[in-house]
Design a protein around this motif. Structure first.
Motif, PDB file in Angstrom:
ATOM      1  N   ASP A  94       0.831  -1.201   0.000  1.00  0.00           N
ATOM      2  CA  ASP A  94       0.000   0.000   0.000  1.00  0.00           C
ATOM      3  C   ASP A  94       0.869   1.256   0.000  1.00  0.00           C
ATOM      4  O   ASP A  94       0.569   2.245  -0.671  1.00  0.00           O
ATOM      5  CB  ASP A  94      -0.902  -0.023   1.235  1.00  0.00           C
ATOM      6  CG  ASP A  94      -1.864   1.146   1.242  1.00  0.00           C
ATOM      7  OD1 ASP A  94      -1.930   1.841   2.258  1.00  0.00           O
ATOM      8  OD2 ASP A  94      -2.543   1.376   0.225  1.00  0.00           O
ATOM      9  N   ASP A 143      -9.756  -8.000   1.431  1.00  0.00           N
ATOM     10  CA  ASP A 143      -9.512  -7.181   0.247  1.00  0.00           C
ATOM     11  C   ASP A 143     -10.522  -7.548  -0.836  1.00  0.00           C
ATOM     12  O   ASP A 143     -11.348  -8.469  -0.664  1.00  0.00           O
ATOM     13  CB  ASP A 143      -8.076  -7.333  -0.271  1.00  0.00           C
ATOM     14  CG  ASP A 143      -7.715  -8.744  -0.658  1.00  0.00           C
ATOM     15  OD1 ASP A 143      -8.615  -9.542  -1.003  1.00  0.00           O
ATOM     16  OD2 ASP A 143      -6.515  -9.069  -0.625  1.00  0.00           O
ATOM     17  N   PRO A 159      -6.038  -2.119  -1.199  1.00  0.00           N
ATOM     18  CA  PRO A 159      -4.972  -2.570  -2.101  1.00  0.00           C
ATOM     19  C   PRO A 159      -5.422  -3.786  -2.907  1.00  0.00           C
ATOM     20  O   PRO A 159      -6.479  -4.379  -2.663  1.00  0.00           O
ATOM     21  CB  PRO A 159      -3.828  -2.912  -1.138  1.00  0.00           C
ATOM     22  CG  PRO A 159      -4.517  -3.280   0.137  1.00  0.00           C
ATOM     23  CD  PRO A 159      -5.739  -2.408   0.208  1.00  0.00           C
ATOM     24  N   ASP A 163      -9.644  -2.678  -5.434  1.00  0.00           N
ATOM     25  CA  ASP A 163     -10.416  -1.776  -4.591  1.00  0.00           C
ATOM     26  C   ASP A 163     -11.907  -2.113  -4.653  1.00  0.00           C
ATOM     27  O   ASP A 163     -12.347  -3.021  -5.375  1.00  0.00           O
ATOM     28  CB  ASP A 163     -10.170  -0.314  -4.966  1.00  0.00           C
ATOM     29  CG  ASP A 163     -10.618   0.010  -6.390  1.00  0.00           C
ATOM     30  OD1 ASP A 163     -11.372  -0.785  -6.980  1.00  0.00           O
ATOM     31  OD2 ASP A 163     -10.220   1.067  -6.905  1.00  0.00           O
TER      32      ASP A 163
END
Length: 843
Positions: free
Chosen positions: A92, A754, A779, A782
């Motif tokens: 990130d 994620d 990350p 998105d």
């Protein structure tokens, strides 16, 4: 011309040839030498200046890297050795700071345990300079030129020791910078083609070369490197290339890390003397050719006629001189011993806008047009370069003078060289020869170059501040989400009448007030939460007049001057209130403790492109009709140096305050496609005028803006929430808190860290999952990309996106199918419950 003849012609033809040949030739040689010296001196100055700028940029990059590595080394997850969490954090971090090609951490044995790249296997960094120095010295250390293992591109690395809680060194955190990116950054400061930026590492290996990239990665010439190594900290030297190449001017500066005695890098700027003198040599060759042609023509005329026609021959020679005089591309002026202009060619007459007066009188006073120095101050007639050369008997060289033809015209800039001419055996000049060159275009180009440099530096500063503000606001919103969510959950677990409830309620109030800071940061970069709707500016001012009046001190008279009819605008009412409050507050403080007034005025105006180009905002809106809101005061005014920094974040001249008010105003005006103007005079007051485009009811709405069904905010209590909800967030603390809040709403929860994991889980349990609550910024993949993939699996999937940024971010990347809902971080339990009910209720 008879006077000119009496001064120029002596008793025989040899005197004529001498005047026509040796005097101009000597002047040309003298001018060449002086201009060569001047160009060389300017080259020394430019190379030294750019070497200083280069070293400053590299030092800023090094300092930023040290701060970054110091922050990483102190992170709890790094101290704990949590490789998975560190890897995710580093990925990130690299996405936010693309100038770093990789960031990794090695243990005290030199083995890597956390990284942003995909190299597999055991790799030892024990032999790396930055590792060995960091471990031995315990300080921030640098490496040397190397080829990256992944992208196979030249890189330069820095290392910083990782210390345990007992201050023992447990490893080294390393940041690697691609030299190509550093090269692009440094090249922006060079506007001339004949300058080259170079850097070397501690051993003399060339890291980058802006004009000869083939030398990058090679060792610098031993003689040059030895001369720099043994030299002072910063200097300018002349070096000669091998095989007879022209000499070059090289400015260098040594760069040191704190606590080290040897440079870790050398910043250098090089100028080729041959390129610098190319135009000068060409001009000298042209002038010499013209001079030789005139001499040859004079000799032919002299030897064709006999002595009895000497006067005729002199006349012919004079005609030849007159041809050169009349056709010269430069202005030429002759003055006699009294300072009177006795002859001027057409170019000189064009420069001055009129024909110079020829007067034989000894008492001569010349009528000059308006002249100025480069700094704008008047240029008195008695200091004219020709008169200066006449009075001192010395050459006035490269004098710059601005000439104004008439009050309504622009200045033209002349470079003047005036040389006094004396008779043999005399020291007082009997004539002054002045050559004038128009350098207006060169000065304009220099001004444009300096303005472009200023704009580039300002844009880079604003871009860097915007990235920083966005990053801080995003991380701070995540922290507030976790903090406020956990406080609200704790409050639900306590008895309603328990003692801690009061303290928890106070903590919730303070925490929600903290979100105002992130709102200001997001407003500065134009990404704050915006709820745009049709708005009448007069109505907003009248309804909030008491609140606006409270922003002014008691000694200030608050007045309204509102237009009778105003067209509607599309705006966020809360943000426009903030703009008005900030302007009124600043106006009131400018009046200080003296009695004064603050006036709020509204109206409509039609603006063209010329008017809008004077807006204080970088982005200029399109011409058209605008509603304006004007805040005026009779306070202390704003100086020019303050106006240039007025919108910088955290800049303030107040004794207290955060310095975010005007930067937030700038972001809000930018988000509303408006314009902002200021009129001020120190000691006489200030007027700010904000323009908002008039709403066009016939213009279609923008696509992809999230719209919500028109339902009551409070849904029937008989509707019970139940089902399976997929909660997705890359921050573990936020994920835990949001999952618990969803469970308390009555749902069963599954989680993903994620977008990739969320899509995988949804594909496996698409028939079971009733809704998805997903962070928009993550990350790997998105929230928007993950939502698009989920809709491909099941088009009717209920997806709620959560973000600290505004909903208009969706319009930039969402597909034709918008999310079912949007909730702004940090959100409360009740807000989440209402949004879940709204999305899942049967309509």
């Amino acid at each position: 011309m008879q006077q000119f003849k009496s001064i120029s012609i002596r008793n025989d033809i040899l005197t004529l040839i001498f005047i026509l040949t040796f005097v101009p030739f000597g002047f040309m040689v003298y001018s060449l030498v002086m201009e060569r010296n001047q160009l060389t001196k300017e080259a020394f100055h430019k190379t030294a200046l750019h070497a200083e700028q280069t070293s400053r940029l590299i030092s800023q990059m090094t300092g930023s890297t040290e701060l970054l590595l110091n922050m990483l080394s102190r992170l709890p997850i790094v101290q704990a050795g949590n490789a998975k969490a560190v890897n995710s954090f580093l990925l990130d971090l690299v996405s936010q700071y693309p100038e770093y090609s990789s960031i990794f951490i090695v243990d005290e044995s030199g083995r890597r345990w956390a990284t942003t790249n995909s190299i597999t296997g055991s790799v030892s960094y024990k032999d790396r300079k930055y590792f060995a120095n960091a471990m031995s010295s315990g300080r921030f250390s640098s490496g040397e030129y190397a080829i990256g293992k992944i992208k196979k591109k030249p890189v330069f690395s820095f290392g910083l020791p990782v210390r345990s809680s007992s201050e023992a060194i447990t490893g080294v955190v390393v940041a690697t910078i691609e030299l190509s990116g550093l090269k692009k950054l440094l090249q922006k400061q060079i506007a001339q083609d004949n300058l080259s930026i170079m850097t070397m590492d501690h051993g003399g290996k060339i890291l980058l070369n802006s004009t000869n990239p083939e030398f990058e990665g090679t060792q610098q010439d031993d003689a040059v490197f030895k001369q720099i190594l043994q030299g002072v900290e910063e200097s300018i030297i002349e070096i000669g290339e091998k095989q007879g190449s022209p000499r070059k001017i090289l400015a260098y500066k040594k760069l040191y890390l704190p606590g080290e005695n040897s440079p870790y890098m050398y910043a250098m700027v090089e100028a080729d003397k041959q390129l610098l003198l190319k135009d000068l040599n060409r001009k000298f060759g042209i002038n010499l050719t013209i001079l030789l042609a005139s001499v040859l023509l004079s000799l032919v005329i002299s030897y064709r006629f006999s002595k009895r026609f000497l006067l005729d021959k002199v006349d012919e020679s004079e005609q030849c001189h007159r041809v050169l005089f009349e056709t010269s591309p430069q202005g030429i002026i002759y003055r006699n011993a009294n300072g009177a202009i006795i002859s001027a060619n057409p170019v000189a007459e064009r420069f001055f806008g009129k024909s110079p007066v020829v007067i034989d009188s000894v008492t001569y006073t010349e009528k000059y047009p308006e002249y100025i120095h480069e700094d704008g101050s008047p240029y008195p007639a008695e200091t004219h370069p020709g008169l200066e050369a006449l009075s001192s008997g010395k050459t006035a060289y490269n004098k710059i003078m601005g000439v104004l033809h008439s009050p309504d015209e622009n200045y033209i800039w002349l470079k003047i060289n005036s040389i006094p001419i004396c008779r043999k055996g005399e020291t007082r000049p009997y004539m002054v020869y002045s050559m004038l060159e128009d350098v207006t275009r060169q000065k304009e180009q220099e001004r444009e170059r300096l303005e472009l440099e200023r704009q580039i530096l300002h844009a880079q500063k604003l871009e860097s501040l915007g990235v920083m503000a966005g990053g801080i606001a995003h991380d701070f919103n995540n922290l507030l989400q976790s903090i406020l969510g956990n406080i609200e959950l704790a409050a639900r677990d306590l008895a309603p009448v328990s003692g801690p409830q009061k303290h928890i309620a106070n903590a919730l109030i303070s925490g929600r007030q903290a979100t105002h800071l992130t709102s200001l940061l997001l407003a500065y970069i134009g990404r704050g939460f915006i709820d745009k709707k049709e708005l009448n500016l007069n109505l907003l001012v009248r309804e909030n007049a008491d609140m606006f009046r409270s922003a002014a001190t008691t000694a200030v008279s608050f007045e309204l001057s509102l237009s009778e009819e105003l067209p509607a605008i599309i705006a966020d009412e809360a943000q426009i209130q903030q703009v008005v409050m900030n302007l009124i507050s600043n106006a009131s403080e400018a009046i200080e403790k003296q009695p004064g007034f603050v006036t709020v005025t509204t109206g409509v105006q039609n603006c063209d492109q010329t008017y809008l180009s004077a807006s204080l905002l970088e982005e200029k809106p399109e011409p058209g009709n605008y509603v304006f809101l004007e805040v005026s005061d009779n306070g202390c005014g704003i100086s020019k140096d303050i106006i240039s920094r007025l919108f910088d974040p955290f800049f303030t001249i107040k004794f207290t305050g955060r310095g975010l008010g005007m930067s937030a105003v700038m972001g809000i005006m930018k988000a509303h496609s408006g314009a902002l103007f200021v009129e001020t005079e120190v000691g006489k007051g200030t007027t700010f005028r904000a323009l908002f485009p008039v709403y066009d009811f016939e213009q279609p709405a923008k696509a992809h803006i999230l719209t919500r069904p028109c339902i009551e905010k409070s849904i029937s209590p008989e509707y019970q929430l139940s089902g399976l909800v997929l909660v997705v967030d890359d921050e573990k603390s936020v994920l835990r808190t949001c999952s618990k809040m969803v469970q308390l709403c009555g749902f069963t929860v599954v989680t993903a860290c994620d977008g990739i994991e969320a899509v995988t889980l949804f594909r496996e349990r698409a028939d079971e999952i009733d809704a998805v609550l997903m962070d928009m910024t993550m990350p790997n993949m998105d929230g928007i990309a993950a939502m698009n993939e989920i809709h491909k699996i099941r088009p009717d999937a209920k997806v709620i996106l959560a973000s600290g940024f505004n909903e208009e971010e969706l319009g930039k990347r969402a597909t034709d199918q918008a999310p079912s809902g949007f909730i702004r971080k940090p959100y409360s339990m009740s807000q989440l419950e209402i949004e879940l009910q709204r999305v899942l209720v049967k309509t």
